[in-house]
Write a protein that holds these residues in place. Structure first.
Motif, PDB file in Angstrom:
ATOM      1  N   UNK A 151      47.283  21.436   7.648  1.00  0.00           N
ATOM      2  CA  UNK A 151      46.299  21.288   6.580  1.00  0.00           C
ATOM      3  C   UNK A 151      45.872  22.626   6.002  1.00  0.00           C
ATOM      4  N   UNK A 152      45.726  23.628   6.862  1.00  0.00           N
ATOM      5  CA  UNK A 152      45.340  24.967   6.421  1.00  0.00           C
ATOM      6  C   UNK A 152      46.381  25.540   5.464  1.00  0.00           C
ATOM      7  N   UNK A 153      47.646  25.403   5.817  1.00  0.00           N
ATOM      8  CA  UNK A 153      48.730  25.955   4.995  1.00  0.00           C
ATOM      9  C   UNK A 153      48.780  25.257   3.641  1.00  0.00           C
ATOM     10  N   UNK A 154      48.602  23.958   3.635  1.00  0.00           N
ATOM     11  CA  UNK A 154      48.594  23.221   2.369  1.00  0.00           C
ATOM     12  C   UNK A 154      47.407  23.648   1.506  1.00  0.00           C
ATOM     13  N   UNK A 155      46.240  23.829   2.117  1.00  0.00           N
ATOM     14  CA  UNK A 155      45.051  24.244   1.372  1.00  0.00           C
ATOM     15  C   UNK A 155      45.233  25.638   0.776  1.00  0.00           C
ATOM     16  N   UNK A 156      45.877  26.528   1.513  1.00  0.00           N
ATOM     17  CA  UNK A 156      46.144  27.868   0.993  1.00  0.00           C
ATOM     18  C   UNK A 156      47.040  27.810  -0.235  1.00  0.00           C
ATOM     19  N   UNK A 157      48.061  26.973  -0.166  1.00  0.00           N
ATOM     20  CA  UNK A 157      48.972  26.852  -1.294  1.00  0.00           C
ATOM     21  C   UNK A 157      48.303  26.324  -2.545  1.00  0.00           C
ATOM     22  N   UNK A 158      47.265  25.505  -2.375  1.00  0.00           N
ATOM     23  CA  UNK A 158      46.565  24.929  -3.524  1.00  0.00           C
ATOM     24  C   UNK A 158      45.417  25.797  -4.010  1.00  0.00           C
ATOM     25  N   UNK A 159      45.049  26.813  -3.239  1.00  0.00           N
ATOM     26  CA  UNK A 159      43.908  27.669  -3.577  1.00  0.00           C
ATOM     27  C   UNK A 159      44.323  28.942  -4.283  1.00  0.00           C
ATOM     28  N   UNK A 160      45.517  29.454  -3.985  1.00  0.00           N
ATOM     29  CA  UNK A 160      45.909  30.806  -4.377  1.00  0.00           C
ATOM     30  C   UNK A 160      47.074  30.769  -5.346  1.00  0.00           C
ATOM     31  N   UNK A 161      47.021  31.608  -6.398  1.00  0.00           N
ATOM     32  CA  UNK A 161      48.092  31.727  -7.368  1.00  0.00           C
ATOM     33  C   UNK A 161      49.212  32.604  -6.857  1.00  0.00           C
ATOM     34  N   UNK A 162      50.275  32.693  -7.629  1.00  0.00           N
ATOM     35  CA  UNK A 162      51.476  33.375  -7.166  1.00  0.00           C
ATOM     36  C   UNK A 162      51.292  34.879  -7.012  1.00  0.00           C
ATOM     37  N   UNK A 163      50.279  35.470  -7.668  1.00  0.00           N
ATOM     38  CA  UNK A 163      50.047  36.895  -7.493  1.00  0.00           C
ATOM     39  C   UNK A 163      48.973  37.189  -6.452  1.00  0.00           C
ATOM     40  N   UNK A 164      48.474  36.160  -5.779  1.00  0.00           N
ATOM     41  CA  UNK A 164      47.497  36.350  -4.718  1.00  0.00           C
ATOM     42  C   UNK A 164      46.060  36.156  -5.132  1.00  0.00           C
ATOM     43  N   UNK A 165      45.791  35.849  -6.384  1.00  0.00           N
ATOM     44  CA  UNK A 165      44.425  35.607  -6.827  1.00  0.00           C
ATOM     45  C   UNK A 165      44.015  34.163  -6.636  1.00  0.00           C
ATOM     46  N   UNK A 166      42.805  33.925  -6.130  1.00  0.00           N
ATOM     47  CA  UNK A 166      42.336  32.545  -5.992  1.00  0.00           C
ATOM     48  C   UNK A 166      42.166  31.943  -7.380  1.00  0.00           C
ATOM     49  N   UNK A 167      42.381  30.635  -7.500  1.00  0.00           N
ATOM     50  CA  UNK A 167      42.414  29.999  -8.807  1.00  0.00           C
ATOM     51  C   UNK A 167      41.036  29.843  -9.434  1.00  0.00           C
TER      52      UNK A 167
END
Length: 633
Positions: A286-302
């Motif tokens: 769940x943590x890994x999925x949440x990270x993928x949905x929170x952060x953009x490809x350059x590392x900035x949170x959405x």
């Protein structure tokens, strides 16, 4: 999404509706000084982009889109996958780790060494009997811990998230502060004897506050488990019940960062509480999925918020400390993501080493930023062109220019969304020249709550407004409505008369539907950092221009220590800085007015400042307004 070639003469669209994915990165190590990349192998990828190195030595470089399987720890086998699946559908952890299903005695399995110290001043205030949040004092005895009487959002987050434990720990030896921590904990548990059936039943039981509370309980456990046995047993039961509540309700988080906090807390509970392996395996996915949905490809949170960026880094750093306490290695995703998150944050650091005021954030001071980055273990330099996060950074000698070249965050990501598109900030030699007001996320301390929406407005930023309207609608509770959906951005280096400069050109469509005009801004900063030329253009957004005129204002909010005086002809101003330097501001085509403003400082406190305003009426057919900011002598 199309990627910009910096030497291109054609602007590239930034579309608010486009999906954003995280790149996978592979790794090694380097050291960085201000603006200079140092690497044993010169650390560049095949396309010439600089590497970023995470604390575990993993190299971060542009690459392909990331899938969930890329982050799955290699040691996870079929048996453990089945355990994770069984726990997810409700099989108790004790039945999955013990053949007889016997529950282990409830206790803490390890003591975590906190990687991030708290605020000593706030901890001293707690010892004196009150919470100190963004300069505002609230007596401990007067807080409604049940949440029936709503208090300000910053106080809610501190009280119910138990982040004050770190502050208390930083203020004095443990023996002196433990009684205070136990007293507040006991009062809180009396007001909240058991979790509700669903999240959102008061501020104590949002997923974000609950996750932060459990994580802080586990990381700072010695402060609340060192006293009498009844309270210790009660605190342990509360940790276990809270972890079980999060197991069921983490999917109902109020936003992406809250969900990340919930999953991080569940993982920590799986590491530090008995029979935790099934919970840990379940929560890591769940943590890994949440990270993928929170952060953009350059590392900035959405959410595009530097405050949320710091919170995400801090969550992962604390979670990594929980792994280390149990002598386990965190999933590769945790280290990789920490390495991705740090460089965009550094892009918003000014020459005074504090952050810019963007998307509800305030000028968080150097020591707090440095402490977080050091705890992350990431050694890198700031990203200058953070395409997905949307901020452009130009470093020119002793001058830093920051430029918002993207739409505001999507509504589902916005926490304190601001209509700041095409605003800029500028600092020189440790002094702030042009700023944004900032601080919406600090509203409820010394910044009044009633100012929150005003601080998120376009007029609170150094950019152009039409008819006193926001370029993107600013709604209540941090939400963002319709407005800017596309931004064209071009960045290139230009040469003229033996000197070079960085040219940024961007436009947005936030006023197109209402006024039939597109705002385009051009910024040209000389490489010696002594001159910034700007031009704001209003262009018809369709072939058939509308008739009539509309009022405009171009605002330049000044730094807190800038002394300003208008010229006699009303088309110029002199700016004197505390270091004795002097800058001249000149505008063409309209007069300059001087108005009051405010700026939110590194402690989240409002500071009275001033702003230069170019204003007048412009034809619906368009217009252009040039200006110059130049260091004299």
């Amino acid at each position: 999404m199309k990627q910009e070639v910096r030497s291109s003469s054609r602007p590239v669209p930034w579309n608010r509706s486009e999906p954003r994915a995280i790149p996978l990165h592979e790794a090694k190590d380097f050291r960085v000084e201000e603006g200079v990349l140092e690497d044993e192998d010169r650390g560049t990828s095949l396309d010439g982009e600089p590497h970023v190195t995470a604390a575990n030595g993993e190299l971060i470089e542009p690459g392909r889109a990331l899938a969930l399987t890329d982050f799955t720890p290699p040691e996870i086998g079929t048996g453990e996958r089945l355990i994770r699946l069984a726990y997810r559908i409700g099989v108790p952890g004790s039945m999955l780790v013990s053949p007889m299903g016997k529950k282990a005695k409830l206790r803490l399995l390890a003591t975590v060494t906190s990687p991030l110290p708290g605020n000593r001043v706030s901890g001293t205030a707690l010892r004196a009997g009150h919470f100190l949040i963004h300069g505002a004092k609230t007596p401990i005895a007067q807080v409604d811990y049940a949440g029936a009487a709503r208090v300000t959002p910053p106080l809610e987050r501190v009280v119910h998230g138990f982040s004050w434990l770190a502050d208390l720990e930083a203020s004095a030896p443990r023996a002196q502060v433990t009684p205070i921590a136990e007293r507040i904990l006991n009062t809180w548990l009396n007001a909240n004897p058991k979790p509700p059936t669903r999240p959102g039943k008061g501020p104590a039981w949002t997923v974000g506050n609950t996750g932060m509370r459990l994580l802080n309980w586990l990381v700072h456990a010695p402060l609340i488990l060192s006293g009498d046995k009844p309270l210790r047993s009660r605190a342990l039961r509360a940790m276990n019940e809270t972890a079980r509540w999060l197991d069921r309700n983490v999917h109902h988080a109020e936003d992406g960062l809250a969900e990340l906090g919930g999953w991080a807390a569940i993982v920590a509970a799986g590491l530090l509480l008995p029979d935790g392996k099934p919970r840990r395996l379940y929560a890591e996915a769940g943590l890994i999925k949440a990270l993928g949905e929170l952060v953009g490809e350059d590392g900035g949170v959405l959410s595009r918020s530097p405050i949320a960026q710091m919170d995400a880094i801090a969550l992962l750093v604390r979670l990594r400390a929980c792994y280390r306490a149990t002598r386990r290695e965190p999933p590769k995703a945790v280290e990789t993501m920490i390495g991705l998150l740090v460089p965009p944050l550094l892009a918003l650091v000014h020459t005074d080493s504090a952050l810019g005021n963007w998307q509800g954030g305030w000028a968080i001071e150097e020591d707090e930023v440095v402490t977080l980055v050091e705890a992350s273990g990431v050694r890198t330099r700031p990203l200058r062109d953070v395409r997905q996060w949307g901020y452009q950074r130009v470093l020119a000698a002793r001058t830093v220019l920051q430029f918002d070249a993207a739409p505001p965050p999507m509504p589902r990501h916005a926490r304190f969304g601001c209509a700041s598109t095409l605003a800029f900030e500028m600092s020189h030699a440790g002094q702030r020249l042009i700023v944004n007001c900032g601080g919406a996320a600090a509203a409820g301390g010394l910044v009044p709550v009633r100012l929150e929406q005003g601080l998120r407005a376009t007029a609170a930023h150094s950019t152009l407004t039409l008819d006193d309207a926001n370029s993107t609608a600013v709604l209540i509770n941090g939400a963002i409505g319709v407005g800017v959906s596309e931004v064209d951005i071009e960045r290139r280096t230009i040469e003229s008369g033996g000197a070079s400069a960085t040219r940024l050109e961007a436009s947005h469509n936030g006023y197109a539907s209402r006024y039939g005009l597109t705002h385009r801004r051009i910024l040209i900063l000389r490489d010696d950092g002594t001159e910034l030329r700007g031009e704001d253009l209003l262009l018809p957004s369709s072939r058939k221009a509308k008739r009539g005129k509309v009022g405009f204002a171009i605002r330049f909010h000044l730094g807190p220590d800038v002394e300003v005086g208008l010229s006699e002809n009303g088309q110029g101003a002199g700016l004197a800085l505390p270091d004795g330097s002097y800058w001249q501001f000149i505008a063409s085509g309209c007069d300059i007015a001087l108005e009051d403003s405010l700026w939110v400082d590194g402690q989240g406190r409002p500071v009275a400042t001033q702003q230069l305003v170019l204003q007048g009426l412009v034809s619906r057919g368009g217009g252009n307004f040039g200006w110059l900011l130049k260091k004299m002598g």
